[in-house]
Every structure is written in C-alpha cells, then in structure tokens.
Enzyme design. Structure first.
Site, mmCIF file in Angstrom:
data_model
loop_
_atom_site.group_PDB
_atom_site.id
_atom_site.type_symbol
_atom_site.label_atom_id
_atom_site.label_comp_id
_atom_site.label_asym_id
_atom_site.label_seq_id
_atom_site.Cartn_x
_atom_site.Cartn_y
_atom_site.Cartn_z
ATOM 1 N N CYS A 144 35.525 91.970 -23.380
ATOM 2 C CA CYS A 144 34.512 91.039 -23.880
ATOM 3 C C CYS A 144 33.857 90.264 -22.732
ATOM 4 C CB CYS A 144 35.110 90.123 -24.950
ATOM 5 S SG CYS A 144 33.849 89.325 -25.986
ATOM 6 N N HIS B 40 36.932 94.202 -28.684
ATOM 7 C CA HIS B 40 38.276 93.633 -28.592
ATOM 8 C C HIS B 40 39.306 94.655 -29.075
ATOM 9 C CE1 HIS B 40 37.422 89.339 -27.729
ATOM 10 N NE2 HIS B 40 36.271 89.596 -28.335
ATOM 11 N N GLU C 201 42.470 94.425 -28.975
ATOM 12 C CA GLU C 201 43.599 93.730 -29.612
ATOM 13 C C GLU C 201 43.304 93.348 -31.059
ATOM 14 O OE1 GLU C 201 41.080 90.265 -28.341
ATOM 15 O OE2 GLU C 201 41.404 92.350 -27.746
#
Length: 214
Positions: A83, A194, A196
């Site tokens: 990001c 992202h 995650e």
C-alpha cells in the site's frame, strides 16, 4: 527441521502492524515488529507496511530512522512493501500538492481521476476501496505460486504508482484505467493491495514471500 524465516516488520507509527504480523505468523514466519536497525540487520527479510497520508508516513519513517534502514536493506535482502509502503518507494506523490518520497525507484504516484469511468460507463469512486482482480503476472516467478490470473485482492487507496520503468510492473489492476498493482525489481517486491486482508490469495502470496529464496 528448518528454522522459521525471520521477518522484520517495520514500525514507524503507520500501518496496520497487528494484521500484518498475524498474517505473516500464520504462514510460518517469525515476526519482529521493530524500528531497531540491529534487529532489521539480523532479519532474513523486511516487510514494509503503510497506511494513511504519505506526508505523515515519510515523516514517521525519517523520525524513526526507517528511511535509511530501508535504503540499506534494499540491496542485500528480500523486501516486501504494501500500500503506502509501495508508494513511498517512488520519487514523489501527488498527495498534499506534492510530497517527496524515498526515491528508491524512479516514478511518481498520481491520484485517481474521479472523472474516469468503469467498463459500464459509471464514474469511479475515489478512494478505490474493496475487492478487485489483478492480472499480468509472470506465473513462472515463485512469488505468484498458487495465485490465479484474475485473483481477487483487497484495495484501499486514492493514489497509484507509475513506475518510470515498465518492466518493474509485476501485476496490473483496472479501475477506470489499468494501473500498477504490484512491482518486482530484483529482491524488492511490493503490492498496492493488502495481502493481509485478502483471505486465501493474500495468505498464499505472503507464504510465497516468506518462502522466497533469491
């Protein structure tokens, strides 16, 4: 039994450190959340997160000394940025009328144009927030092992990267127009999305980074 890969998760006051740490640990990494150059030097790999305003991120990095740590690490061990961490690698962001970044890579970070339209002719919403697909990956590279073309990943951003060297683009996404969703240059890997927060595909990508043997 081989030891776990040691990953230094850079802490400079910005970034969802808990989510990133939890996801990396889930795929077998030994994670240290740190801004200590000695810990970073001892790690096998570096994970460079980032959320929020670029100006605040750059200021936080400078105050913590993380900017110099990244510049040194980039030459001798695998680094993954996500990001705003990815955006910070370039020369300048359009945010706040122009914000100097780390200049590790040549290129800029312009803003999405809210006048752009999607494939249905509807103007895009800024920020680009939610699930979108990526494509154009080199599936012979181990970082994309187990990732399908048009795999879905989670995005939250108002700016996007424009590398000066198009060969660094590792994946693209479409939001009003195609943009760079990932970069790969030697031992440096970065994603605008992202991982995650991207469920199965995201965890697979993180596992690929943890297992990546350059």
């Amino acid at each position: 039994m081989s030891r776990a890969t040691k990953i230094a998760l850079l802490d400079y006051g910005m970034g969802n450190l808990h989510s990133a740490s939890k996801a990396l640990s889930a795929v077998g990494a030994e994670v240290s959340i740190t801004n200590d150059p000695k810990v970073v030097a001892a790690a096998d790999k570096i994970f460079f997160p980032g959320v929020g305003a670029m100006r605040d991120c750059i200021a936080g990095m400078h105050e913590a000394g993380i900017d110099d740590v990244i510049r040194q690490a980039i030459f001798n061990k695998p680094v993954m940025a996500i990001c705003v961490g990815m955006q910070a690698l370039f020369e300048q962001s359009a945010e706040n009328g122009g914000t100097p970044c780390l200049s590790i890579l040549d290129g800029t970070v312009p803003a999405f144009n809210p006048e752009w339209k999607d494939e249905k002719g509807v103007q895009i919403k800024v920020p680009h927030m939610g699930w979108n697909t990526i494509s154009g990956m080199n599936f012979e590279h181990p970082l994309w092992n187990g990732i399908e073309d048009k795999a879905h990943f989670y995005f939250v951003h108002s700016y996007y990267c424009e590398p000066a060297d198009s060969s660094q683009v590792a994946a693209i996404c479409d939001y009003g127009q195609p943009f760079c969703a990932s970069i790969l240059q030697d031992n440096l890997f970065a994603t605008q999305f992202h991982p995650e927060k991207s469920h199965t595909a995201g965890l697979q990508l993180l596992k690929n980074f943890v297992d990546w043997d350059i």
